[in-house]
Design a protein around this motif. Structure first.
Motif, PDB file in Angstrom:
ATOM      1  N   ILE A 193      -2.185  -7.480  11.020  1.00 47.92           N
ATOM      2  CA  ILE A 193      -1.902  -6.311  10.250  1.00 47.92           C
ATOM      3  C   ILE A 193      -2.537  -5.697   9.270  1.00 47.92           C
ATOM      4  O   ILE A 193      -2.595  -4.317   9.039  1.00 47.92           O
ATOM      5  N   THR A 194      -3.692  -6.207   8.648  1.00 47.87           N
ATOM      6  CA  THR A 194      -4.420  -6.005   7.508  1.00 47.87           C
ATOM      7  C   THR A 194      -5.110  -4.584   7.930  1.00 47.87           C
ATOM      8  O   THR A 194      -5.311  -3.909   7.261  1.00 47.87           O
ATOM      9  N   PRO A 195      -5.627  -4.518   9.176  1.00 46.42           N
ATOM     10  CA  PRO A 195      -6.581  -3.656   9.339  1.00 46.42           C
ATOM     11  C   PRO A 195      -5.725  -2.171   9.766  1.00 46.42           C
ATOM     12  O   PRO A 195      -6.109  -1.100   9.613  1.00 46.42           O
ATOM     13  N   LYS A 196      -4.453  -2.482   9.979  1.00 41.29           N
ATOM     14  CA  LYS A 196      -3.594  -1.352  10.174  1.00 41.29           C
ATOM     15  C   LYS A 196      -2.939  -0.662   9.055  1.00 41.29           C
ATOM     16  O   LYS A 196      -2.324   0.409   8.970  1.00 41.29           O
ATOM     17  N   LEU A 197      -3.099  -1.314   7.978  1.00 40.06           N
ATOM     18  CA  LEU A 197      -2.322  -0.918   6.438  1.00 40.06           C
ATOM     19  C   LEU A 197      -3.279   0.323   6.131  1.00 40.06           C
ATOM     20  O   LEU A 197      -4.455   0.605   6.348  1.00 40.06           O
ATOM     21  N   LYS A 198      -2.606   1.277   5.490  1.00 40.26           N
ATOM     22  CA  LYS A 198      -3.202   2.293   4.685  1.00 40.26           C
ATOM     23  C   LYS A 198      -3.738   1.846   3.675  1.00 40.26           C
ATOM     24  O   LYS A 198      -5.100   2.115   3.266  1.00 40.26           O
ATOM     25  N   SER A 199      -3.586   0.840   2.790  1.00 35.12           N
ATOM     26  CA  SER A 199      -4.232   0.134   1.737  1.00 35.12           C
ATOM     27  C   SER A 199      -3.512  -1.347   1.323  1.00 35.12           C
ATOM     28  O   SER A 199      -2.327  -1.458   1.735  1.00 35.12           O
ATOM     29  N   PHE A 200      -4.584  -2.152   1.140  1.00 32.81           N
ATOM     30  CA  PHE A 200      -4.024  -3.409   0.500  1.00 32.81           C
ATOM     31  C   PHE A 200      -4.565  -3.862  -0.807  1.00 32.81           C
ATOM     32  O   PHE A 200      -5.747  -3.500  -1.148  1.00 32.81           O
ATOM     33  N   ASP A 201      -3.756  -3.957  -1.924  1.00 34.90           N
ATOM     34  CA  ASP A 201      -4.163  -4.088  -3.159  1.00 34.90           C
ATOM     35  C   ASP A 201      -3.778  -5.314  -3.839  1.00 34.90           C
ATOM     36  O   ASP A 201      -2.233  -5.637  -3.828  1.00 34.90           O
ATOM     37  N   ALA A 202      -4.457  -6.125  -4.479  1.00 29.00           N
ATOM     38  CA  ALA A 202      -4.122  -7.457  -5.083  1.00 29.00           C
ATOM     39  C   ALA A 202      -4.154  -7.117  -6.465  1.00 29.00           C
ATOM     40  O   ALA A 202      -5.350  -7.139  -7.340  1.00 29.00           O
ATOM     41  N   LEU A 203      -2.846  -6.788  -7.068  1.00 30.56           N
ATOM     42  CA  LEU A 203      -2.886  -6.312  -8.518  1.00 30.56           C
ATOM     43  C   LEU A 203      -2.327  -7.245  -9.529  1.00 30.56           C
ATOM     44  O   LEU A 203      -2.815  -7.035 -10.671  1.00 30.56           O
TER      45      LEU A 203
END
Length: 330
Positions: free
Chosen positions: A160-170
């Motif tokens: 799923i990660t490559p399909k996300l618009k963004s992934f942010d560890a905040l």
């Protein structure tokens, strides 16, 4: 008087108890505050050790630090988890670029909680991780196994990660801020529970989400999806089937993934010190619960959960304490 002074002067000084550093989590987090309370009240229960709570970036950091610092093995306890220790031994990227064989030499003192890692959203159309494609996902820190690492592991393996618009560890609170501010579509929360969800601790970010007084929803993770992940990877995740109304704002049953959070040491940690630590922890659980929310989880059955499930993983000193407490048979 001179004779008394001479006797006093010749008396041996009382040895200081050995200091035990407890590497935990960021300052202000529930686990850190609980162990800071343990540090403060431990002298009432033992004179054979001096525990010191130490703030760290999180459990993922703790596992890496202990594995790489042999001179700390006999004096250090770490906040850890079943999954993060497995990931270290296996070399799960990007958290552990190479397998850390020494992680297989870690031994368990006890279990701090059983966790439920949950995705949350304000969008009622996001019902499962399969709906994350094209969405913005925010989590806690990747140095925190419960808030960031587990979620990233799952999303990566599911593709799923490559399909996300963004992934942010905040960060734990910051990821919920992003959800409420419209900067993300999916956020992350963690619940710490005692056995069988008898008591559930919902950390501060829960309150932040609830205080916004906006409709929000848990994302259900289908059980077969988690089972396949476990079968394909060998990761020791727990499948958490949560009955309706167990957590706040939870009108329907949900399924998600979770973990046993642990206190761990290297196998060379002294047996007598491990025994004293666990014996004191078992006695102090109710005391800590008066001052720390996570301490309310620390009943003997929860602390000893892994001892019963996987006694072979216990440190010998811890095993002695559990047998003495009647939680294990010889």
């Amino acid at each position: 008087a001179a004779a008394v002074a001479a006797v006093l002067a010749s008396a041996p000084a009382q040895a200081e108890p050995p200091k035990v550093e407890i590497l935990m989590s960021p300052s202000g987090s529930g686990p850190y505050l609980a162990w800071a309370t343990f540090q403060n009240y431990a002298p009432k229960y033992t004179d054979k050790m001096a525990p010191v709570a130490v703030e760290t970036p999180g459990f993922t950091y703790n596992v890496r630090f202990l594995a790489q610092t042999p001179d700390k093995w006999k004096t250090t306890v770490i906040g850890s988890g079943e999954v993060v220790e497995w990931a270290a031994a296996e070399g799960v990227k990007p958290f552990f670029p190479k397998p850390m064989a020494v992680a297989k030499d870690f031994r368990v003192l006890g279990s701090m909680s059983q966790t439920s890692n949950v995705f949350v959203t304000l969008d009622p159309d996001i019902k499962a991780p399969a709906d994350f494609a094209g969405k913005r996902v925010a989590v806690g820190l990747l140095t925190q196994n419960e808030w960031g690492m587990h979620q990233r592991m799952m999303l990566d393996t599911w593709g799923i990660t490559p399909k996300l618009k963004s992934f942010d560890a905040l960060g734990p609170g910051q990821n919920i801020d992003a959800l409420l501010d419209g900067r993300s579509d999916v956020g992350t929360l963690v619940v710490h529970s005692s056995l069988n969800f008898a008591y559930n601790l919902e950390p501060g970010p829960f309150k932040k989400l609830e205080s916004a007084q906006r409709p929000w929803f848990y994302v259900d993770v289908p059980k077969p999806t988690i089972e396949k992940y476990i079968k394909d990877t060998g990761a020791p995740f727990m499948i958490r089937e949560v009955k309706a109304n167990t957590f706040s704002n939870q009108p329907k049953a949900i399924t998600t993934f979770g973990n046993h959070t642990l206190l761990s040491v290297h196998k060379s940690f002294p047996e007598d010190l491990a025994y004293e630590f666990v014996k004191t922890w078992l006695k102090m659980g109710p005391e800590i619960g008066k001052y720390s929310a996570i301490g309310q989880i620390w009943n003997p059955e929860t602390i000893g959960a892994v001892a019963k499930i996987a006694p072979e993983r216990l440190h010998p000193g811890a095993r002695r304490a559990y047998i003495e407490a009647g939680l294990l048979k010889e």
